[in-house]
Design a protein around this motif. Structure first.
Motif, PDB file in Angstrom:
ATOM      1  N   LEU A   6      30.496  38.360  41.652  1.00  0.00           N
ATOM      2  CA  LEU A   6      30.941  37.064  41.031  1.00  0.00           C
ATOM      3  C   LEU A   6      30.222  35.218  41.785  1.00  0.00           C
ATOM      4  O   LEU A   6      29.963  34.393  41.050  1.00  0.00           O
ATOM      5  N   PHE A   7      29.712  36.086  42.906  1.00  0.00           N
ATOM      6  CA  PHE A   7      29.367  34.921  43.868  1.00  0.00           C
ATOM      7  C   PHE A   7      27.675  34.147  43.669  1.00  0.00           C
ATOM      8  O   PHE A   7      27.451  33.755  44.199  1.00  0.00           O
ATOM      9  N   GLY A   8      27.091  35.291  43.153  1.00  0.00           N
ATOM     10  CA  GLY A   8      25.975  35.719  43.255  1.00  0.00           C
ATOM     11  C   GLY A   8      25.374  35.909  44.556  1.00  0.00           C
ATOM     12  O   GLY A   8      24.440  36.072  44.370  1.00  0.00           O
ATOM     13  N   MET A  41      27.503  37.598  31.583  1.00  0.00           N
ATOM     14  CA  MET A  41      28.464  36.209  32.409  1.00  0.00           C
ATOM     15  C   MET A  41      29.418  34.996  32.154  1.00  0.00           C
ATOM     16  O   MET A  41      27.894  34.653  32.136  1.00  0.00           O
ATOM     17  N   SER A  42      29.970  34.490  31.754  1.00  0.00           N
ATOM     18  CA  SER A  42      29.977  33.096  31.100  1.00  0.00           C
ATOM     19  C   SER A  42      30.463  32.428  31.886  1.00  0.00           C
ATOM     20  O   SER A  42      32.063  32.922  32.656  1.00  0.00           O
ATOM     21  N   LEU A  50      36.161  31.775  33.202  1.00  0.00           N
ATOM     22  CA  LEU A  50      34.699  32.669  33.919  1.00  0.00           C
ATOM     23  C   LEU A  50      35.073  33.953  32.574  1.00  0.00           C
ATOM     24  O   LEU A  50      36.487  34.408  33.250  1.00  0.00           O
ATOM     25  N   SER A  51      34.366  34.268  32.090  1.00  0.00           N
ATOM     26  CA  SER A  51      34.466  35.616  31.781  1.00  0.00           C
ATOM     27  C   SER A  51      33.249  37.020  32.187  1.00  0.00           C
ATOM     28  O   SER A  51      32.351  36.199  32.056  1.00  0.00           O
ATOM     29  N   VAL A  52      33.588  38.009  32.351  1.00  0.00           N
ATOM     30  CA  VAL A  52      32.592  38.604  32.681  1.00  0.00           C
ATOM     31  C   VAL A  52      32.076  40.317  31.054  1.00  0.00           C
ATOM     32  O   VAL A  52      33.933  41.118  30.936  1.00  0.00           O
ATOM     33  N   ARG A  53      31.705  40.554  30.931  1.00  0.00           N
ATOM     34  CA  ARG A  53      31.380  41.750  29.833  1.00  0.00           C
ATOM     35  C   ARG A  53      30.545  43.110  30.699  1.00  0.00           C
ATOM     36  O   ARG A  53      29.536  41.969  30.167  1.00  0.00           O
ATOM     37  N   GLY A  54      30.697  44.433  30.662  1.00  0.00           N
ATOM     38  CA  GLY A  54      29.872  44.934  30.597  1.00  0.00           C
ATOM     39  C   GLY A  54      29.385  45.401  32.195  1.00  0.00           C
ATOM     40  O   GLY A  54      28.200  45.498  31.770  1.00  0.00           O
TER      41      GLY A  54
END
Length: 491
Positions: free
Chosen positions: A296-298, A307-308, A256-260
């Motif tokens: 992250l869980f929506g 977020m990918s 799991l990756s988050v950017r900005g």
């Protein structure tokens, strides 16, 4: 209390337990969930009558047929879940059922004046007698409960897990309140799973195990490690299972990756969560930790950034993508308390099946399969048909974990996974977490307890004001984490 024994439906829960507390003493009562602490305190408070034994106050035997009898004798108990009316004012709650009357009507002026005096004695100036309880923080509500006890002329106050739902700065307020009670000559019986509080506050500690007295000892004559060994039969050093050295430092693939990432609370979140690692998330209350978990869980999704491999816009999408969340409040958000253990364990898989996403078992696990699952999370005893509300806090948390294991998520977010859980159950949950990580699950753990965060995490990120203030390698010092959280240093 001398030789107290109690059975329910033929099951012995207390056997010959004795306990003494002196005026102006803080006396801790510790033990695993199910050790008998709450039952012993409810006997003192008149909720249950003992089958055997004697209770003496000031050397004279007493017998309570009802909690009101105990209150009249000067005993008050403050439960972990407060007994307050949220839509009523502070003064109305303090004097509920005992309102002063003048000329046949409630004397509100006298009631509010007496409440103001009680709050002043407790050093509380942030709210007043007319404020509605629903507008108060958890710590402020606790002050109301203590003021209510003082208004009843309580000389013995039982505090059951008083810091379970408090933030760090609120714990300091509780410490001050306990000190004031001690100065007033009140005996405080303090039930807590947090050993630091036991040694900070209590002069003596009584240890219960399996409904029996193990020992009562001065806190100056026992170490935390010895106390744990008395409670659960294992050393404090055995709490945290060793890290998998091959994965330490995030060597697995990025799950799991988050950017900005950002929303109304979060801003500029850059984060990678890797297979086989436990990523710890630290921060003060209000720093954005729980909001990060929900994003992250929506549940409260990111509205900007990337977020990918998926940015879920709903909880259903997150579950379908293999993301699970163990919420901070298991009773309100994680369990159906009046349903069976089995039904709770299958909640997620049945939901996945109804949504057409095809969980690992499709929600069709049989009775035997569920029993195996409960044994895997070390539920004791693993009775699938028992209602969840009757389980201890530790066993309830294990059911929540079992619920997610039915669909085998690739990413698991744990928000305060051991809150209100005894030391023995904590060790079992730690072992389970480490085993899941070893099998390749990516785990994010949010915790207010720095020892467990440091002991369990392969990396630690620190939140502050909705942003990530810094990232630390495995095993940072508590001081380094707190300085980042408070904004005293940057990383």
């Amino acid at each position: 209390m001398r030789g107290i024994a109690k059975s329910f439906l033929g099951v012995r829960v207390l056997t010959g337990v004795s306990l003494e507390a002196a005026a102006g003493e803080v006396h801790a009562v510790v033990g695993e969930n199910g050790a008998g602490k709450s039952t012993l305190m409810k006997i003192l408070a008149g909720v249950h009558a003992p089958d055997e034994g004697v209770i003496e106050i000031d050397g004279s035997p007493v017998s309570f047929a009802h909690p009101v009898d105990a209150q009249r004798a000067g005993v008050a108990i403050i439960y972990q879940e407060f007994n307050l009316l949220p839509e009523r004012g502070v003064a109305e709650n303090v004097f509920l059922g005992r309102e002063p009357v003048r000329r046949g009507l409630v004397d509100r002026a006298a009631m509010e004046a007496d409440t103001a005096q009680l709050l002043a004695e407790l050093g509380e100036t942030s709210f007043g007698p007319r404020d509605l309880v629903r507008h108060l923080s958890v710590a402020q509500q606790q002050v109301v409960e203590i003021a209510k006890a003082l208004s009843q002329d309580a000389r013995i106050i039982v505090m059951d897990e008083p810091t379970a739902a408090l933030a760090g700065h609120e714990v300091e307020l509780l410490y001050r309140l306990v000190a004031r009670l001690r100065e007033r000559g009140i005996a405080v019986l303090y039930i807590s799973h947090r050993l630091r509080e036991v040694f900070d506050l209590a002069a003596r500690v009584t240890v219960l195990k399996d409904g029996a007295l193990v020992t009562s000892v001065d806190t100056t004559r026992v170490t935390p490690d010895e106390l744990v060994r008395l409670m659960v039969g294992r050393d404090l050093g055995a709490y945290f299972p060793p890290r998998d050295g091959s994965r330490e430092g995030g060597a697995g693939e990025v799950r799991l990756s988050v950017r900005g990432g950002g929303n109304a609370v979060l801003d500029g979140i850059d984060l990678d969560l890797r297979a086989g690692e436990i990523l710890g998330v630290a921060g003060l209350q209000g720093s954005g930790r729980t909001e990060l978990a929900k994003a992250l869980f929506g549940a409260e999704p990111f509205t900007r950034g990337e977020m990918s491999p998926l940015r879920p816009g709903s909880v259903r999408q997150a579950v379908a993508a293999g993301i699970g969340l163990v919420t901070e409040d298991r009773k309100a958000e994680g369990l159906a308390l009046r349903q069976s253990v089995r039904d709770n364990a299958l909640l997620v898989s049945r939901s996945v099946r109804r949504g057409g996403h095809g969980g690992r078992d499709g929600g069709r696990r049989g009775h035997g399969d569920v029993r195996e699952l409960l044994e895997a999370v070390r539920l004791q005893p693993p009775h699938p048909d028992q209602e969840v509300r009757y389980l201890s806090g530790g066993n309830q948390q294990k059911v929540v974990l079992a619920k997610w294991m039915t669909v085998a998520p690739r990413v698991m977010v744990l928000d305060e996974p051991t809150r209100g859980v005894d030391v023995g159950a904590k060790a079992a949950i730690y072992d389970l977490m480490r085993g899941l990580a070893k099998d390749g699950m990516a785990i994010m753990m949010i915790s207010s307890e720095l020892p467990e965060l440091i002991g369990m995490s392969d990396r630690v990120v620190v939140m502050r004001d909705g942003r990530i203030a810094g990232e630390l390698p495995a095993g940072p010092s508590e001081e380094t984490v707190m300085r980042l959280a408070a904004g005293e240093v940057s990383s």
